[in-house]
Design an enzyme around this catalytic site. Structure first.
Site, PDB file in Angstrom:
ATOM      1  N   MET A 100     -11.565   0.386  -4.098  1.00 44.88           N
ATOM      2  CA  MET A 100     -12.804   0.198  -4.863  1.00 44.88           C
ATOM      3  C   MET A 100     -13.719  -0.759  -4.100  1.00 44.88           C
ATOM      4  O   MET A 100     -14.605  -1.384  -4.688  1.00 44.88           O
ATOM      5  CB  MET A 100     -12.483  -0.327  -6.257  1.00 44.88           C
ATOM      6  CG  MET A 100     -11.649   0.685  -7.055  1.00 44.88           C
ATOM      7  SD  MET A 100     -11.843   0.587  -8.831  1.00 44.88           S
ATOM      8  CE  MET A 100     -11.179  -1.022  -9.149  1.00 44.88           C
ATOM      9  N   GLY A 101     -13.491  -0.880  -2.810  1.00 47.28           N
ATOM     10  CA  GLY A 101     -14.339  -1.745  -1.991  1.00 47.28           C
ATOM     11  C   GLY A 101     -13.973  -3.208  -2.146  1.00 47.28           C
ATOM     12  O   GLY A 101     -12.869  -3.539  -2.569  1.00 47.28           O
ATOM     13  N   ALA A 102     -14.934  -4.096  -1.792  1.00 42.30           N
ATOM     14  CA  ALA A 102     -14.683  -5.540  -1.752  1.00 42.30           C
ATOM     15  C   ALA A 102     -13.412  -5.792  -0.930  1.00 42.30           C
ATOM     16  O   ALA A 102     -12.483  -6.468  -1.373  1.00 42.30           O
ATOM     17  CB  ALA A 102     -14.566  -6.126  -3.158  1.00 42.30           C
ATOM     18  N   LEU A 103     -13.417  -5.233   0.245  1.00 43.71           N
ATOM     19  CA  LEU A 103     -12.193  -5.186   1.055  1.00 43.71           C
ATOM     20  C   LEU A 103     -11.786  -6.563   1.561  1.00 43.71           C
ATOM     21  O   LEU A 103     -12.618  -7.387   1.916  1.00 43.71           O
ATOM     22  CB  LEU A 103     -12.394  -4.239   2.249  1.00 43.71           C
ATOM     23  CG  LEU A 103     -12.789  -2.806   1.900  1.00 43.71           C
ATOM     24  CD1 LEU A 103     -12.890  -1.967   3.170  1.00 43.71           C
ATOM     25  CD2 LEU A 103     -11.806  -2.168   0.923  1.00 43.71           C
ATOM     26  N   HIS A 104     -10.473  -6.788   1.570  1.00 44.66           N
ATOM     27  CA  HIS A 104      -9.912  -8.036   2.108  1.00 44.66           C
ATOM     28  C   HIS A 104      -8.739  -7.666   3.014  1.00 44.66           C
ATOM     29  O   HIS A 104      -8.429  -6.471   3.186  1.00 44.66           O
ATOM     30  CB  HIS A 104      -9.488  -8.964   0.968  1.00 44.66           C
ATOM     31  CG  HIS A 104      -8.661  -8.278  -0.079  1.00 44.66           C
ATOM     32  ND1 HIS A 104      -7.397  -7.800   0.162  1.00 44.66           N
ATOM     33  CD2 HIS A 104      -8.938  -7.942  -1.364  1.00 44.66           C
ATOM     34  CE1 HIS A 104      -6.925  -7.246  -0.923  1.00 44.66           C
ATOM     35  NE2 HIS A 104      -7.834  -7.299  -1.869  1.00 44.66           N
ATOM     36  N   GLN A 143       0.793   0.905 -10.964  1.00 41.77           N
ATOM     37  CA  GLN A 143      -0.125   1.969 -10.522  1.00 41.77           C
ATOM     38  C   GLN A 143       0.563   2.882  -9.506  1.00 41.77           C
ATOM     39  O   GLN A 143       0.435   4.103  -9.555  1.00 41.77           O
ATOM     40  CB  GLN A 143      -1.369   1.321  -9.908  1.00 41.77           C
ATOM     41  CG  GLN A 143      -2.249   2.268  -9.119  1.00 41.77           C
ATOM     42  CD  GLN A 143      -3.554   1.625  -8.667  1.00 41.77           C
ATOM     43  OE1 GLN A 143      -4.442   1.436  -9.477  1.00 41.77           O
ATOM     44  NE2 GLN A 143      -3.684   1.296  -7.393  1.00 41.77           N
ATOM     45  N   HIS A 146      -6.287  -4.963   1.907  1.00 37.08           N
ATOM     46  CA  HIS A 146      -6.708  -3.570   2.127  1.00 37.08           C
ATOM     47  C   HIS A 146      -6.520  -3.192   3.597  1.00 37.08           C
ATOM     48  O   HIS A 146      -6.056  -2.099   3.913  1.00 37.08           O
ATOM     49  CB  HIS A 146      -8.190  -3.386   1.794  1.00 37.08           C
ATOM     50  CG  HIS A 146      -8.536  -3.518   0.355  1.00 37.08           C
ATOM     51  ND1 HIS A 146      -9.254  -4.576  -0.149  1.00 37.08           N
ATOM     52  CD2 HIS A 146      -8.279  -2.706  -0.696  1.00 37.08           C
ATOM     53  CE1 HIS A 146      -9.421  -4.410  -1.445  1.00 37.08           C
ATOM     54  NE2 HIS A 146      -8.834  -3.300  -1.803  1.00 37.08           N
TER      55      HIS A 146
HETATM   56  O1  PAF Z   1      -6.160   0.071  -6.734  1.00 32.28           O
HETATM   57  C1  PAF Z   1      -7.362   0.389  -6.727  1.00 32.28           C
HETATM   58  O2  PAF Z   1      -8.186  -0.179  -6.025  1.00 32.28           O
HETATM   59  C2  PAF Z   1      -7.826   1.502  -7.651  1.00 32.28           C
HETATM   60  O3  PAF Z   1      -7.110   1.502  -8.839  1.00 32.28           O
HETATM   61  C3  PAF Z   1      -7.799   2.883  -6.985  1.00 32.28           C
HETATM   62  C4  PAF Z   1      -6.387   3.307  -6.630  1.00 32.28           C
HETATM   63  C5  PAF Z   1      -8.671   2.880  -5.747  1.00 32.28           C
HETATM   64  C6  PAF Z   1      -8.349   3.935  -7.949  1.00 32.28           C
HETATM   65  O4  PAF Z   1      -9.664   3.661  -8.320  1.00 32.28           O
END
Ligand code: PAF
Length: 280
Positions: A29-33, A153, A36
């Site tokens: 969902m962006g805002a990468l660190h 998740q 990620h």
């Molecule tokens: O973990 C996340 O960042 C989100 O839940 C995902 C898997 C990108 C789905 O929107």
């Protein structure tokens, strides 16, 4: 690195990839660190071409406030992805992905969604599975990568893939931590200085609870954790759970042939942080 906003242009470009090359997808969902990036690097090590998707998915947010406050750092994200040699980035808007129907599909996760995050965030996992299924359909990767910080998740996505007969390998990547142990999260940037200083207590408590778990007294472990946070003025415990690592059922006793994990969710005022640890 190629960046695509439309499904059509992404798919056109992907269709030019040779049949014998493998594709890895890293949904974000962006805002990468760094967390990620560690996932992207793993994907790069295991597949020939890597796609990172950046999409803040509205259907997985149970609180509008969380969605509105979700950090948007797209320019910086693209820059860092380019610097590490990512091949493709997919940055669709809501209309492109949901085609005017911004609703979740309903899944039967066989109980995996009834506990912890699912219990405290109504509809969250239907929203996650809905977007991940769409991303899988759009990009058709060989492998898809998910961090273990969101362990529930991860299991839900594995279950979704099994239920829907989706031929994609789901790869888990270990939790990436700051030097002081705090699990990396896009939400960490929303912590005040005091909250940030207090936040490593979450992982410290998980580590202590892991030690206590070895004595076999689950009630004692849980009351220890509760007490740790009663004394903490910056952090409020939402839940601490010891659960079976496969079924996520709350542990009532410790069985020698089962694996267990401790899961925690904590509020620093309005910022919600989660973490987990393998216990045996
Ligand atoms: O973990 C996340 O960042 C989100 O839940 C995902 C898997 C990108 C789905 O929107």
């Amino acid at each position: 690195m190629e960046v695509f906003e439309s499904i059509k242009s992404l798919q056109q470009s992907l269709s030019a990839i040779g049949q014998n090359l493998t594709i890895g997808l890293v949904p974000t969902m962006g805002a990468l660190h760094e967390g990620h990036l560690s996932i992207v690097r793993k994907a790069q090590g295991e597949t020939d071409r890597v796609i990172v998707s950046i999409f803040v998915n509205p259907t997985q947010f149970d609180k509008k406030e969380d969605l509105v406050n979700y950090p948007n750092t797209l320019d910086a994200d693209l820059e860092v992805l380019k610097s590490i040699g990512c091949d493709y980035v997919f940055t669709p808007n809501i209309q492109e992905v949901y085609q005017g129907k911004t609703r979740s599909e309903s899944f039967d996760f066989k109980g995996l969604d009834q506990v912890m995050e699912g219990k405290f965030r109504t509809g969250h996992f239907d929203g996650v599975a809905t977007i991940v299924k769409k991303l899988f359909n759009i990009t058709k990767p060989d492998k898809a990568y998910f961090g273990e910080k969101d362990f529930q998740q991860l299991l839900i996505i594995k279950k979704m893939v099994a239920l829907e007969f989706i031929p994609i390998d789901i790869v888990s990547v270990g939790i990436y931590r700051e030097d002081d142990g705090l699990a990396m999260s896009s939400r960490n940037t929303r912590l005040s200085q005091e909250q940030r200083l207090a936040a490593p207590e979450i992982y410290q408590t998980l580590l202590k609870s892991k030690k206590l778990f070895q004595n076999g007294d689950l009630a004692k472990v849980k009351s220890f954790v509760k007490n740790e946070f009663i004394q903490n003025t910056e952090l409020n415990l939402e839940y601490y759970e010891i659960a079976d690592s496969e079924t996520l059922k709350s542990a009532k006793e410790i069985l020698a042939d089962r694996k267990y994990r401790a899961f925690i969710a904590v509020f620093a005022d309005k910022v919600r942080l989660i973490d987990n640890i393998a216990l045996n």
